[in-house]
Every structure is written in C-alpha cells, then in structure tokens.
Scaffold this active site. Sequence first.
Site, PDB file in Angstrom:
ATOM      1  N   LYS B  78      -9.458   4.829   9.058  1.00  0.00           N
ATOM      2  CA  LYS B  78      -8.122   4.741   8.467  1.00  0.00           C
ATOM      3  C   LYS B  78      -7.260   5.895   8.973  1.00  0.00           C
ATOM      4  CE  LYS B  78      -6.036   4.497   3.802  1.00  0.00           C
ATOM      5  NZ  LYS B  78      -6.339   4.558   2.355  1.00  0.00           N
ATOM      6  N   SER B 153      -4.534   0.623  -0.128  1.00  0.00           N
ATOM      7  CA  SER B 153      -3.844   1.046   1.073  1.00  0.00           C
ATOM      8  C   SER B 153      -4.700   0.956   2.336  1.00  0.00           C
ATOM      9  CB  SER B 153      -3.367   2.485   0.891  1.00  0.00           C
ATOM     10  OG  SER B 153      -4.476   3.363   0.763  1.00  0.00           O
ATOM     11  N   SER B 177      -7.934   1.864  -3.293  1.00  0.00           N
ATOM     12  CA  SER B 177      -7.496   1.591  -1.922  1.00  0.00           C
ATOM     13  C   SER B 177      -8.593   1.156  -0.961  1.00  0.00           C
ATOM     14  CB  SER B 177      -6.790   2.816  -1.345  1.00  0.00           C
ATOM     15  OG  SER B 177      -5.481   2.890  -1.841  1.00  0.00           O
TER      16      SER B 177
END
Lengths: 98, 476
Positions: B78, B153, B177
């Site tokens: 990420k 996210s 997330s």
Amino acid sequence: MKIDKALISRLEHLARLELSDEERETILSDLNEILEMVEKLQELDTDDVTPLVYVNEDVNVWREDVVKDQVSQEAALSNAPASDGAFFQVPKVIDLKS
Amino acid sequence: MAKFTSLPQIQTAIAAGTLTCEALVNNYLKQIEASRQLNIYLEVYAEEALAKARELDQRYQTDPDKVGRLFGMVLSIKDVLCYKDHEVTGGSKILTGFKSLFSATAVERTTAEDAIIIGRVNCDEFAMGSTTENSFYGPTRNAADPSRVPGGSSGGSAVAVQAHTCLASLGTDTGGSVRQPAAFCGVIGMKPTYGRISRYGLLAYGSSFDQVGVLSHSIEDAALLLEIMSGPDDYDSTASQKAVPPYTQQLNFSGKTRIAYLDTALNHKSLDPEVREQCQNLIGTLQQAGHTVEGVDFEYLDYIIPAYYVLTTAEASSNLSRYDGIRYGHRSTHATDLLETYQKSRTEGFGAEVKRRIMLGTFVLSAGYYDAYYTKAQKVRRLIQEKTVEILKNYDFILMPAAPSTAWPLGENINDPVAMYLADIFTVQANMVGIPAIAIPVGQHSNGMPIGLQFMANKFKESELLAFAKWVMEIG
C-alpha cells in the site's frame, strides 16, 4: 454546538490551511453535520471514566542510547523542495520593515 | 499459468521444476497489464522484480536451502508504507515524487525473507476513506464489477490480490481499512493486535489506531506474513515486546469454542438483509458443529463511529502537520513568506477529505472544545474497550459482518461524509480496543458482489483467530 464562519477561519489558521470560499462553505456544512453525529456521545455518562489514551500495554520500552540508522546530510536534503546543498531553504522569515 | 492462491502451491511448483520465480513474476506482470483499467498500481517495479526473481532462481538452483521463508512470495504494498529508494505518496499530491530514505520495518522483514515487491498500490489519501475514491491518483475499481468501489482505504491492495496481480498485499488498518476492502473484494483481510507489527515507516494517520495488515487468498499466507513482520522493533516503542508465536504451526483448529455476536449489530438498521442472512447461516452452521454461539448485549455500537472520528481526526490533524512544504513534499510557488508557504503548500497539496479531517481534528483539539469532544471521546473509548473485553472474557470470538453492505457504485457516497463514515460501523470496534480481527469471504450477494464476515478475538490471540478462520473457511 454550531460551527460558524468565524470559527472556520480560526481553524483554518490553526491548521495552516487557506480554503477557497467554495471549500469553506462545504466544510462548514460538513463539519456541522459531523458534529451533529458526534453529539450522540453526550448521551453517555462518563463522569467517573478515565480517558483511554494508549491501547498498548508495554510501559517505557527502553533501548541503549546509541545512534542507529543515521541519515546522511545528502539523503536528508534529497527530498527538499529547495536547498543549497547544506541547508533547507525557506522564504525570508524576518520582515525588517515591521 | 494456474492462478496460485497460496505460497505452498508456488513453492511446490518451483520444487517440482514446473515453475521459476522469473516465470511467476512475468505472469503477475502480465496480469497487472491486463487489469490496467482497474487503476490498482501507482507504480510497478517490473525490472527490479524480475532481477530479484532471477537472482533467487539462481540461488535456489545452487542450494534450495539458501532462500528465505518468503521465497516465491510476490507482494504489493500500500502506498503508505516506506520502501527504501522508492516513491511513497500516501495517495496524495503533497508527497508526489517523495522517495523513502528507509524501509518500513514490515516491508524490510518481508524482503529479508526474500519476498519480491512487485509494486505499490493505490489507497485513499493518507488512508482516509472507505472506497479508495479519495486518492489523488484516481479511484481503484472492484474487479468483480468495475462500476463499483473496492472499499478502502487499502482498496488497491484488495483488488491487487482479487485480480491475481500478486499473491498477497500489505495494507494498513486504522478503522477497517484492511478488512472492509477484503470483504468487498472477496479476499482475506487480517488486522493483528495493535502493536503486534511495528509502525515504523508507515505514514501516520491515527497513531493509536494504525496497524499494518495483510490481504491474501489463504490463511496460511496471512499467518506466515504476520509471523515474519511481527515482533519488537528498535524504531517503534509501541511495538509489543511479547514473543511472536509460530502462527503457521498453530493453524489446526480443534475443539469447541464460544462465539458471541452482537444483537445490536445483527439487527442494525444499516445492515443489508442478505448480509444478515449470511451471518445467520454461519451462526447456524457453527451451532450445528457444536460450538456455542450466542447473542450478547452491546449498547455502545452507535457510539463507536462518533468517538472514532473525533479521536482519529485529532490524531490526524497532529500527524499531518509535518507536511508543510519545507523539508519534503509539495511547496507552493505562490507564497512570498513562511506562513504563506505553509498555508499554500498544504492547501494545494491536500485533497478534500484530508482537509475536512484536519479541520475537524483541529476543532476537537482546540482550546475550549478539547474536553467536550476529545476527552469525552477518549472516555467513550474506555467504555467500549471495557465492555468488549468483558464479552471476550466469556467468549473466544466475536462474530460480525465486515460491512453493512456489499461494495457500492462509485460516486454513491462521496458527497455525504456522514453516510460514508457510518459504513465503518462494524470494523472500527477492533481498532478502538486494539484487538485482532480477520475478515473472510463467505458468499455472494444476489447483486454479484462478495460478502465478508469478520471474527475478532482478545489481544494477541492471533493464532486462535487464524486457526478458527481457516476452519470456518474449510467447512463453508
């Protein structure tokens, strides 16, 4: 609690942001909506409750005070928007006129 | 090439001589190319990944014992995790072009065991969002239906795994997330106990909530990655000093457990009927298998989200004050003095959601409002923690939906922050309390989208959680 335009301006200053009029309008109404949701917390009696600050259980994790993983001057400046090779450069801070 | 769903499959194929790391990486690169329209990757490290693969193949040929435990593991990371000499932007304009001077401990430990990092993947700006629509680099799309969001996210991570562009992905979980996008994309998402994995090198959002997590197809892979990344770290004093159990050797579940579900969650007005049905079906299956599954009272469910957004925005407003355009990141060319440099750089660099959260966080921390909002929310956090811990004294696990609904169409909630925030209702509890939680895929909605459910356990009960989740996936 209602947030008004004056408070938005103060928060902008504290947060070092400079919103456009349009952004200001949106954020004003968004924040008021969010605060309306947050008001729900007032329903709970928390007079005798200790605030929870840390969720980790270890207290004071020490290590020897030795330098580790040091960043060189060159590396430290490598992401700088402006530098002279030795220092970060910023616009003039002191205004001699005032 | 076959679509691999676990590292043992890959390592077996390599041992049998039917696969090389290079062929594996090439295959993933092809898959990345084929899924460009989903906007998963912000950067692909093609040449580097291939070079590493060749080097590993050579080393393995010389001596199969000379490779690390993650030999054959192709990972994406990420865009909030630092990887030395590589760009990291947090999905934000303000960090465009920023190159990490060091690697996050989580990343460092995986590469030390010979994982291959194939690229960095999209996310909501500074991990603030539930759909990956808040990225400066455009939204990521769900591979099951590209008109829908992947969740967030860590949306890029979820789709990267879902679309088989890598075997697993490292995400971060502040309020769900990792688990919510995993559920939206039909993969596994695991968030360990707060402090289990060092946060060093993770771009901070809400420091008392943030935790590195794993998205994968198999529990085995999640367990192995977790085992390798966990443990004390000289660079993060909030990382737990507790010894890390060999999760991978403790994956055989046996016996009978006690599982609680929250009546208030299962009857929540926001819960999609089909998600509720999946949850009830699983409860029935577990009961039939001899486990005790009972509904318990949890009166704080509707207080979780308000408290969470006060606390995380407060922490965010403080954490994000470092982005000032001085030492790194975007600097405005329109400023003439120092104050303007801060203001204009930040205003030009941050997106709408980040500004909204910084403003809210600044408000709840400001003089006159601090006690009424910030301290109040910390007290409510204590109530939520105590009640959750009390439930976990009587039960091994808490079963919950991972999200009230399945993935929704792009753009649906983007202009309604409150509706968007409320969608985190089932995942935030684990972060408020600091306990581990795992989301697993359990079925499909009539709209074609995956449904995920989650289990939570007490602090540092990762072994039990992983083993039970594996067993549930096998009986399902």
